[in-house]
Design an enzyme around this catalytic site. Structure first.
Site, PDB file in Angstrom:
ATOM      1  N   CYS A   9       0.856  -1.188   0.000  1.00 52.34           N
ATOM      2  CA  CYS A   9       0.000   0.000   0.000  1.00 52.34           C
ATOM      3  C   CYS A   9       0.896   1.243   0.000  1.00 52.34           C
ATOM      4  O   CYS A   9       2.068   1.176   0.360  1.00 52.34           O
ATOM      5  CB  CYS A   9      -0.930   0.008   1.210  1.00 52.34           C
ATOM      6  SG  CYS A   9      -0.074   0.141   2.789  1.00 52.34           S
ATOM      7  N   CYS A  49       2.702   1.944   3.196  1.00 57.36           N
ATOM      8  CA  CYS A  49       3.842   1.035   3.393  1.00 57.36           C
ATOM      9  C   CYS A  49       5.060   1.569   2.642  1.00 57.36           C
ATOM     10  O   CYS A  49       6.178   1.581   3.163  1.00 57.36           O
ATOM     11  CB  CYS A  49       3.504  -0.362   2.885  1.00 57.36           C
ATOM     12  SG  CYS A  49       2.038  -1.109   3.602  1.00 57.36           S
ATOM     13  N   ASP A  78      -4.408   9.792 -38.805  1.00 60.18           N
ATOM     14  CA  ASP A  78      -3.718   9.856 -40.089  1.00 60.18           C
ATOM     15  C   ASP A  78      -4.440   8.913 -41.059  1.00 60.18           C
ATOM     16  O   ASP A  78      -5.150   7.995 -40.637  1.00 60.18           O
ATOM     17  CB  ASP A  78      -2.263   9.423 -39.902  1.00 60.18           C
ATOM     18  CG  ASP A  78      -1.492   9.407 -41.202  1.00 60.18           C
ATOM     19  OD1 ASP A  78      -1.644  10.366 -41.982  1.00 60.18           O
ATOM     20  OD2 ASP A  78      -0.756   8.445 -41.449  1.00 60.18           O
TER      21      ASP A  78
END
Length: 771
Positions: free
Chosen positions: A31, A34, A435
């Site tokens: 996380c 952490c 394009d």
């Protein structure tokens, strides 16, 4: 990472001296809080110059000066933050020999943390049984500091000691690293509740939070699995021909130029080109194309693709670390480092949210008893509950897990998104500019019409046209010769005195007579009046056929058939002598079969404006635009004029995505809010420069990309505001006495963490074939 350093821990030299980089697996770092704790610990190590921490992969990449520190110090710093380093390897020179790209899967439900949690849960159940059900059989068993301890209290204390120890331990490391995170908050709450004799609440909090952590680990491991699946696509070994023998060696030991043997059913171990054999190859892991592609001599194959049926020998063109698949994996991992705007908002908000709620928790515990004389115990528990709610875990992980799920889902479908920021932006574009050549069209000239004149046949037109063009190297000549081969026209005449007429066509002697092949203007110079040229054929169709005659009765066209062809966007090559026209051949860059559908689906998905930008002439641009259904086209644009067009579209409509081949359109791709390269598989330039790359040459993936990005943005918003909303409701309910510690953990932490992760995983179910 620092420029000049590799991710495998190899030494490199730069202007700042020798540097080493090591990538370490830190599975429990799952996380952002952490990662913050690890980062603070690493910052205290003298000699570390850069760190890249990825909780979603559980890896830490650290760059350091080997003259000032060592890899062992890096590992010690990470472990000093409370996280175990898994699978660390070093060679004899001290450089890392590991190339860990993602934390290995862990046995979450049988891990030491899980075992402690289950033991603690058992003691909590027994304690609750004696406390509330068998109250008469709950004797006093001890006395501590003047307080009597019952059997139930003893069971709760055991649960706190067993299940709460990992929480308090992690909280200690958080305090040591000055990190106000969930571990510190929960550890403080457990110690505080135990200290005032609230053993039921402390034990319940320790066990429920430990279960929540295990569930969060499981959810994060599911997200990591999608990355592991990418890594497992490439085989570890390759069968190589060396000194006339076939030997099996690790794929990373195969050198460029060696020949690998790929039998039916095998995965192709490395990028290369076929030198022997033919087969159908499943390239879906690279390009997302579900239909196997036929491969023969000289054609490229990619590592990770699967040889379906034939025997192939492949000459290796890139090492294992440089293969297209390796680049995809590396870029998918690196994509997490580029945060979305919403992710940046979450980071900023959480920096204020947690301290604010912690202060509110302290005030809730202290003010009512001190100012109003209300019961200390009641309000202390309510303050404790707010302390639990102060954890922003679900809120913080709401965006990263969504980004990982979306980007890996795209990679499996042949779309490489090179950052969470690009995933977010693509879902918000108002205009898609494309394009023409190589994007909406195949980029390959094809004969679309053959118009014989007078008494001549289509075979005559092809025979003389190909006879002249076989001496030319122009793409138009190649298209005519290809069509001649397909029509099995044989016995081509041998031209002599060949001459190229610059800008007009060619001429040569055939059977003693001068023949010409070239633009209509060339034949007008020879004296032909083409304004009323009429084509008479054997009754073929006009559209994409081989002739132009509206009826079996061989009715004549009114007006010039060649003018009509040119207005349809075709290039016309006339064939004849100074005295007679044999006929004409119409050539065009064929529109992709998926282009019209892609434009339709983009409109259906909510893209307001689709534009075609091309350097081709007005007539061709108009014809292609009408055929594919774009809202607007701009023709005869030079590269810098395409940039101007993109800027005009941005000013008029908003965010613009530009789709091109990644080479000629580079300025426009760079100017657009999102640059999307076509057919990037095997093309280093496109892979490196584009924000998003369609690995296969398939414009049909564009609606899927927009849908995925748009859905991902919705999922992220749902996760952010859903987690905040639940936290707010819980926080309001705490002072009113409606929310207990257990409810705060189960709903606010465990429930929301699982909820946002499960919601994010929905993105992995989106697939390209739907579009």
């Amino acid at each position: 990472m620092t420029e000049g350093l590799d991710a495998a821990g190899q030494a490199s030299n730069s202007g700042q001296g020798r540097q080493l980089s090591v990538r370490l697996a830190v599975p429990e770092m799952d996380c952002p809080s952490c990662a913050q704790k690890v980062d603070k610990s690493l910052q205290r190590v003298n000699g570390i110059t850069e760190t890249t921490l990825q909780p979603t992969t559980g890896t830490a990449t650290v760059t350091y000066d080997p003259d000032r520190t060592a890899e062992a110090d890096v590992v010690a710093a990470i472990e000093g933050a409370g996280y175990e380093v898994a699978g660390d390897e070093s060679d004899s020179n001290g450089t890392s020999g590991s190339e860990m790209d993602i934390a290995p899967p862990s046995e979450i439900w049988t891990s030491p943390r899980a075992i402690k949690t289950w033991i603690g849960a058992g003691f909590v159940v027994l304690g609750l049984l004696f406390e509330f059900v068998l109250a008469g059989q709950n004797p006093e068993v001890a006395s501590l500091l003047g307080y009597s301890l019952t059997l139930a209290d003893g069971l709760f204390l055991v649960a706190i000691a067993v299940s709460g120890y990992p929480v308090v331990r992690d909280g200690y490391y958080s305090a040591r690293n000055l990190s106000l995170d969930i571990d510190l908050l929960m550890g403080t709450a457990i110690i505080a509740a135990t200290g005032i004799g609230y053993f039921v609440e402390a034990a319940t909090l320790a066990v429920l939070f430990s279960i929540a952590e295990l569930l969060e680990d499981y959810a994060m491991d599911r997200a990591r699995n999608s990355l592991r699946e990418l890594m497992e696509l490439s085989p570890d070994e390759a069968t190589v021909r060396r000194d006339g023998d076939e030997v099996t060696v690790p794929a990373e030991d195969v050198e460029v130029g060696e020949t690998v043997i790929v039998r039916p059913g095998d995965k192709i171990p490395l990028d290369g080109s076929v030198v022997e054999g033919e087969s159908a190859v499943d390239e879906s892991p690279i390009t997302g194309e579900s239909v196997p592609v036929d491969k023969s001599l000289g054609e490229e194959v990619y590592a990770g693709s699967i040889n379906e049926e034939g025997y192939l020998e492949v000459e290796v063109t890139s090492t294992a670390g440089d293969s297209t698949l390796s680049q995809i994996i590396e870029m998918v991992q690196g994509a997490q480092e580029k945060k979305t705007e919403q992710e940046q908002f979450v980071d900023r908000f959480s920096g204020y949210y947690t301290p604010a709620v912690v202060v509110l928790a302290i005030l809730t515990a202290a003010v009512p008893p001190l100012a109003l004389g209300l019961p200390w115990e009641t309000w202390f528990i309510r303050g404790l509950t707010l302390l639990v709610i102060a954890c922003p875990c679900a809120f913080v992980i709401s965006t990263p897990v969504s980004v990982v799920s979306g980007i890996t889902s795209a990679a499996k479908n042949g779309v490489l998104i090179k950052g969470g920021n690009h995933l977010e932006t693509m879902g918000e574009v108002d205009v898609v500019a494309m394009d023409k050549t190589g994007t909406l069209t195949k980029g390959e000239l094809t004969v679309t019409d053959i118009v014989p004149l007078g008494e001549h046949s289509e075979t005559d037109v092809l025979r003389y046209g190909a006879g002249l063009e076989q001496r030319s190297e122009h793409p138009i000549a190649e298209a005519i010769l290809t069509r001649t081969d397909e029509a099995t026209v044989t016995d081509l005449p041998s031209p002599s005195d060949f001459e190229s007429l610059t800008g007009k066509g060619i001429r040569a002697e055939i059977d003693g007579e001068t023949y010409y092949a070239g633009k209509p203007a060339l034949f007008e110079e020879l004296g032909f009046d083409l304004s009323q040229t009429r084509g008479v054929t054997d009754g073929g169709t006009v559209s994409d056929g081989v002739s132009r005659n509206p009826s079996p009765e061989q009715e004549e066209f009114t007006g010039s058939v060649f003018t009509e062809l040119q207005q349809d966007g075709r290039t016309v090559v006339l064939v004849g002598t100074e005295a007679e026209l044999v006929g004409g051949i119409a050539i065009a860059d064929e529109v992709r079969s998926t282009s019209q559908r892609a434009v339709e689906r983009l409109h259906d998905r909510g893209v307001g404006h689709v534009v075609m930008l091309t350097g081709d002439n007005e007539g061709t641009a108009r014809a292609i635009a009408e055929q594919v259904g774009v809202d607007e086209y701009r023709a005869e644009l030079l590269p810098d004029e395409k940039v101007d067009a993109i800027e005009e579209l941005q000013a008029e409509h908003g965010d613009v995505a530009m789709v091109g081949d990644g080479i000629n359109d580079a300025p426009a791709l760079a100017t657009a809010d999102i640059g999307i390269a076509m057919g990037a598989a095997g093309t280093d330039t496109a892979l490196e420069t584009a924000d998003i790359a369609l690995m296969g040459d398939d414009i049909g993936k564009l609606p899927y990309l927009y849908r995925l990005s748009h859905t991902a943005n919705g999922v992220i918003r749902q996760n952010i505001w859903g987690s905040l909303g639940v936290k707010a409701l819980l926080a309001v309910g705490v002072p009113l006495g409606y929310v207990s510690v257990a409810l705060a953990v189960v709903v606010g932490d465990m429930g929301m963490s699982l909820g946002v992760t499960g919601n994010a995983m929905r993105l992995s179910r989106l697939s390209a074939p739907e579009d």
